[in-house]
Scaffold this active site. Structure first.
Site, PDB file in Angstrom:
ATOM      1  N   ARG A   5      -2.511  -1.769  -3.576  1.00 41.14           N
ATOM      2  CA  ARG A   5      -3.582  -0.788  -3.488  1.00 41.14           C
ATOM      3  C   ARG A   5      -3.371   0.233  -4.603  1.00 41.14           C
ATOM      4  O   ARG A   5      -2.278   0.787  -4.748  1.00 41.14           O
ATOM      5  CB  ARG A   5      -3.545  -0.082  -2.141  1.00 41.14           C
ATOM      6  CG  ARG A   5      -4.575   1.011  -2.054  1.00 41.14           C
ATOM      7  CD  ARG A   5      -4.334   1.909  -0.877  1.00 41.14           C
ATOM      8  NE  ARG A   5      -5.368   2.912  -0.780  1.00 41.14           N
ATOM      9  CZ  ARG A   5      -5.178   4.096  -0.213  1.00 41.14           C
ATOM     10  NH1 ARG A   5      -4.002   4.417   0.287  1.00 41.14           N
ATOM     11  NH2 ARG A   5      -6.161   4.964  -0.158  1.00 41.14           N
ATOM     12  N   LEU A  17     -13.408   7.616   9.214  1.00 39.43           N
ATOM     13  CA  LEU A  17     -12.895   8.903   9.682  1.00 39.43           C
ATOM     14  C   LEU A  17     -11.420   8.755  10.031  1.00 39.43           C
ATOM     15  O   LEU A  17     -11.063   8.407  11.160  1.00 39.43           O
ATOM     16  CB  LEU A  17     -13.698   9.376  10.913  1.00 39.43           C
ATOM     17  CG  LEU A  17     -15.231   9.310  10.813  1.00 39.43           C
ATOM     18  CD1 LEU A  17     -15.866   9.703  12.143  1.00 39.43           C
ATOM     19  CD2 LEU A  17     -15.744  10.219   9.683  1.00 39.43           C
ATOM     20  N   GLY A  18     -10.548   8.985   9.058  1.00 38.08           N
ATOM     21  CA  GLY A  18      -9.102   8.945   9.295  1.00 38.08           C
ATOM     22  C   GLY A  18      -8.535  10.318   9.008  1.00 38.08           C
ATOM     23  O   GLY A  18      -9.168  11.324   9.326  1.00 38.08           O
ATOM     24  N   GLU A  69      -7.497  -2.484   5.658  1.00 34.55           N
ATOM     25  CA  GLU A  69      -7.471  -2.454   4.192  1.00 34.55           C
ATOM     26  C   GLU A  69      -6.495  -3.480   3.627  1.00 34.55           C
ATOM     27  O   GLU A  69      -6.761  -4.089   2.593  1.00 34.55           O
ATOM     28  CB  GLU A  69      -7.119  -1.037   3.714  1.00 34.55           C
ATOM     29  CG  GLU A  69      -8.273  -0.069   3.917  1.00 34.55           C
ATOM     30  CD  GLU A  69      -7.859   1.395   3.848  1.00 34.55           C
ATOM     31  OE1 GLU A  69      -7.205   1.871   4.805  1.00 34.55           O
ATOM     32  OE2 GLU A  69      -8.181   2.063   2.864  1.00 34.55           O
ATOM     33  N   ASN A  86     -11.438   5.613  17.632  1.00 35.54           N
ATOM     34  CA  ASN A  86     -10.892   6.072  18.918  1.00 35.54           C
ATOM     35  C   ASN A  86     -11.588   7.257  19.576  1.00 35.54           C
ATOM     36  O   ASN A  86     -11.445   7.447  20.782  1.00 35.54           O
ATOM     37  CB  ASN A  86      -9.413   6.441  18.733  1.00 35.54           C
ATOM     38  CG  ASN A  86      -8.582   5.235  18.319  1.00 35.54           C
ATOM     39  OD1 ASN A  86      -8.496   4.267  19.049  1.00 35.54           O
ATOM     40  ND2 ASN A  86      -7.996   5.295  17.129  1.00 35.54           N
ATOM     41  N   ARG A 102      -8.411  18.736   4.764  1.00 38.99           N
ATOM     42  CA  ARG A 102      -9.240  19.008   3.572  1.00 38.99           C
ATOM     43  C   ARG A 102     -10.598  19.558   3.995  1.00 38.99           C
ATOM     44  O   ARG A 102     -11.177  19.107   4.981  1.00 38.99           O
ATOM     45  CB  ARG A 102      -9.462  17.720   2.772  1.00 38.99           C
ATOM     46  CG  ARG A 102      -8.257  17.263   1.994  1.00 38.99           C
ATOM     47  CD  ARG A 102      -8.505  15.914   1.339  1.00 38.99           C
ATOM     48  NE  ARG A 102      -7.549  14.934   1.816  1.00 38.99           N
ATOM     49  CZ  ARG A 102      -7.678  13.615   1.706  1.00 38.99           C
ATOM     50  NH1 ARG A 102      -8.747  13.099   1.121  1.00 38.99           N
ATOM     51  NH2 ARG A 102      -6.760  12.802   2.185  1.00 38.99           N
ATOM     52  N   ASN A 157       0.870  -1.179   0.000  1.00 39.39           N
ATOM     53  CA  ASN A 157       0.000   0.000   0.000  1.00 39.39           C
ATOM     54  C   ASN A 157       0.907   1.229   0.000  1.00 39.39           C
ATOM     55  O   ASN A 157       1.373   1.678   1.036  1.00 39.39           O
ATOM     56  CB  ASN A 157      -0.898  -0.048   1.247  1.00 39.39           C
ATOM     57  CG  ASN A 157      -1.811   1.166   1.344  1.00 39.39           C
ATOM     58  OD1 ASN A 157      -1.666   2.141   0.604  1.00 39.39           O
ATOM     59  ND2 ASN A 157      -2.737   1.114   2.275  1.00 39.39           N
ATOM     60  N   HIS A 209     -11.793   5.127  -0.636  1.00 36.46           N
ATOM     61  CA  HIS A 209     -11.866   4.321   0.595  1.00 36.46           C
ATOM     62  C   HIS A 209     -12.733   3.079   0.382  1.00 36.46           C
ATOM     63  O   HIS A 209     -13.259   2.511   1.342  1.00 36.46           O
ATOM     64  CB  HIS A 209     -12.490   5.105   1.777  1.00 36.46           C
ATOM     65  CG  HIS A 209     -11.627   6.196   2.330  1.00 36.46           C
ATOM     66  ND1 HIS A 209     -12.148   7.387   2.809  1.00 36.46           N
ATOM     67  CD2 HIS A 209     -10.285   6.292   2.494  1.00 36.46           C
ATOM     68  CE1 HIS A 209     -11.170   8.156   3.239  1.00 36.46           C
ATOM     69  NE2 HIS A 209     -10.022   7.525   3.059  1.00 36.46           N
TER      70      HIS A 209
HETATM   71  P1  ADP Z   1      -5.045   7.395   7.535  1.00 32.44           P
HETATM   72  O1  ADP Z   1      -6.230   8.042   6.922  1.00 32.44           O
HETATM   73  O2  ADP Z   1      -3.773   8.099   7.233  1.00 32.44           O
HETATM   74  O3  ADP Z   1      -4.985   5.891   7.373  1.00 32.44           O
HETATM   75  P2  ADP Z   1      -5.850   6.872  10.275  1.00 32.44           P
HETATM   76  O4  ADP Z   1      -7.048   6.106   9.926  1.00 32.44           O
HETATM   77  O5  ADP Z   1      -4.746   6.176  10.996  1.00 32.44           O
HETATM   78  O6  ADP Z   1      -5.233   7.683   9.078  1.00 32.44           O
HETATM   79  O7  ADP Z   1      -6.335   8.117  11.168  1.00 32.44           O
HETATM   80  C1  ADP Z   1      -5.420   9.043  11.620  1.00 32.44           C
HETATM   81  C2  ADP Z   1      -6.120  10.074  12.483  1.00 32.44           C
HETATM   82  O8  ADP Z   1      -6.854   9.430  13.521  1.00 32.44           O
HETATM   83  C3  ADP Z   1      -5.142  10.980  13.219  1.00 32.44           C
HETATM   84  O9  ADP Z   1      -4.811  12.097  12.456  1.00 32.44           O
HETATM   85  C4  ADP Z   1      -5.933  11.374  14.433  1.00 32.44           C
HETATM   86  O10 ADP Z   1      -6.627  12.564  14.152  1.00 32.44           O
HETATM   87  C5  ADP Z   1      -6.938  10.284  14.630  1.00 32.44           C
HETATM   88  N1  ADP Z   1      -6.695   9.537  15.871  1.00 32.44           N
HETATM   89  C6  ADP Z   1      -5.830   8.520  16.080  1.00 32.44           C
HETATM   90  N2  ADP Z   1      -5.894   8.083  17.353  1.00 32.44           N
HETATM   91  C7  ADP Z   1      -6.822   8.841  17.968  1.00 32.44           C
HETATM   92  C8  ADP Z   1      -7.356   8.899  19.296  1.00 32.44           C
HETATM   93  N3  ADP Z   1      -6.932   8.082  20.257  1.00 32.44           N
HETATM   94  N4  ADP Z   1      -8.309   9.819  19.542  1.00 32.44           N
HETATM   95  C9  ADP Z   1      -8.747  10.660  18.583  1.00 32.44           C
HETATM   96  N5  ADP Z   1      -8.292  10.652  17.330  1.00 32.44           N
HETATM   97  C10 ADP Z   1      -7.338   9.772  17.019  1.00 32.44           C
END
Ligand code: ADP
Length: 364
Positions: free
Chosen positions: A57, A175-176, A350, A300, A207, A7, A146
């Site tokens: 990916r 929500l990442g 993923e 989280n 974004r 990936n 996604h």
């Molecule tokens: P990506 O889209 O790069 O794969 P992730 O799914 O790992 O990213 O999400 C990353 C985001 O998740 C971080 O920027 C952060 O905002 C949020 N995050 C990670 N751990 C926590 C937590 N314990 N509490 C709140 N937000 C979190």
């Protein structure tokens, strides 16, 4: 069957080795400036001696790729033609594929597209309401992203509920750093919030998500900003970061707890947008069996889950405060017993989904 998953992102390379659907090794290389070099490193590190296939990916598959695809020269050319639609992603995906082909000659290489799951979206959702000829000539349509995550998470949700995915309607909220919502009807994507590019829809780390398109004209004509500068503004300096200076939800939550007003407002804008999509997708689906949160924030951030679904009791949507804030990890239900829709948290994976889809294609 032994599968290597690659990936390649714009700044990182994630990889995993899977034997019969079980993870046996994996890793993450961050701050990558040369994807080819990073993939070479992976291929020297990982035990790839007897891999049966490599699953890659690939972010943008346009309208053509509706399923995992065995890579040959023609497929590579098609992915190359889609670079203008994903200038940050498809080139690094291509670089990874080329190195893997070179270093593992004769091993089947499979492309798993972020857009493929969304190819079941009906025209009423896939088309923007602009001149159809202009749209067609320029490939302007909702592609969605996604997809691998929405597919994996919606199917896991059905299994968590003891239901058949083909008979289950789920709203998935990924929500990442990037974020998107998907309305999954009977196991298939029927609407999603990202569009031509991953900029549309939810508020993200940096974004903007939805804005009035006229914002772009205004900033260009009245503020004299170049299109590149506006592109940078909306993709890199907006979202949570634009609203309060921090793109990491952990920081936003911490500051909000301390009474920081900008962070509290950023949080509200973020959660309101999610709520609007939940309402919209509830209306589109008609019947919703589950709402599922996933990825870094979704898995989280209990306050985000609570706020984005608050006040929706009239739709049957209720989050149980104790379940929502429990320290539990893993797949879980956070709505009260008997509630419908069921509200869930399902960690996304993923790489595992790419491994499974790659193995499935080879077994055919
Ligand atoms: P990506 O889209 O790069 O794969 P992730 O799914 O790992 O990213 O999400 C990353 C985001 O998740 C971080 O920027 C952060 O905002 C949020 N995050 C990670 N751990 C926590 C937590 N314990 N509490 C709140 N937000 C979190």
């Amino acid at each position: 069957m032994k599968i290597l998953v690659l990936n390649c992102g714009s700044a990182s390379v994630k990889w995993g080795l899977y034997t019969d659907g079980k993870s046996v090794d994996g890793g993450l290389i961050e701050r990558v400036t040369d994807c080819s070099q990073a993939v070479r490193e992976v291929l020297f590190t990982a035990d790839v001696s007897d891999v049966d296939a490599v699953g890659h990916r690939v972010v943008h598959g346009g309208l053509r790729f509706t399923a995992p695809t065995l890579i040959d020269d023609a497929v590579l050319e098609s992915i190359t033609r889609l670079v203008p639609l994903a200038p940050l992603h498809n080139p690094v995906n291509l670089a990874g594929i080329k190195i893997a082909r070179e270093m593992l000659p004769g091993v089947p290489q499979v492309a798993v597209f972020d857009t493929a799951f969304h190819r079941t979206i009906p025209p009423a959702q896939a088309m923007y309401a602009i001149d159809v000829e202009v749209a067609q000539e320029n490939g302007i349509a909702r592609y969605g992203f996604h997809g691998t995550s929405h597919e994996y998470v919606s199917h896991r949700t059905a299994e968590l509920l003891g239901r058949d995915p083909a008979q289950t309607n789920v709203i998935t909220l990924h929500l990442g750093n990037g974020a998107s919502a998907c309305a999954v009807r009977a196991g298939r994507s029927s609407a999603t919030s990202m569009g031509l590019t991953p900029l549309e829809g939810l508020v993200m780390g940096s974004r903007s998500g939805n804005v009035d398109p006229a914002v772009v004209f205004h900033l260009h004509r009245v503020a004299g900003m170049s299109f590149d500068a506006i592109d940078d503004l909306l993709n890199q300096r907006s979202g949570l970061k634009g609203l309060c200076g921090d793109n990491d939800m952990r920081e936003v939550l911490r500051r909000r707890e301390e009474g920081d007003e900008a962070a509290a407002l950023a949080f509200d804008v973020y959660c309101d947008r999610i709520k609007m999509y939940v309402g919209a997708y509830y209306a589109l689906l008609g019947r919703v069996d589950a709402i599922t949160f996933t990825a870094g924030v979704g898995e989280n951030a209990a306050p985000v889950r609570e706020a984005s679904l608050s006040g929706l009791e009239a739709l049957g949507i209720v989050v149980d405060p104790a379940r929502n804030t429990a320290a539990e990890r893993g797949e879980r239900i956070i709505s009260p017993d008997g509630a419908s829709p069921v509200v869930c948290v399902v960690p996304t994976d993923e790489e595992l989904e790419i491994a499974n889809q790659t193995a499935e294609l080879l077994a055919r």
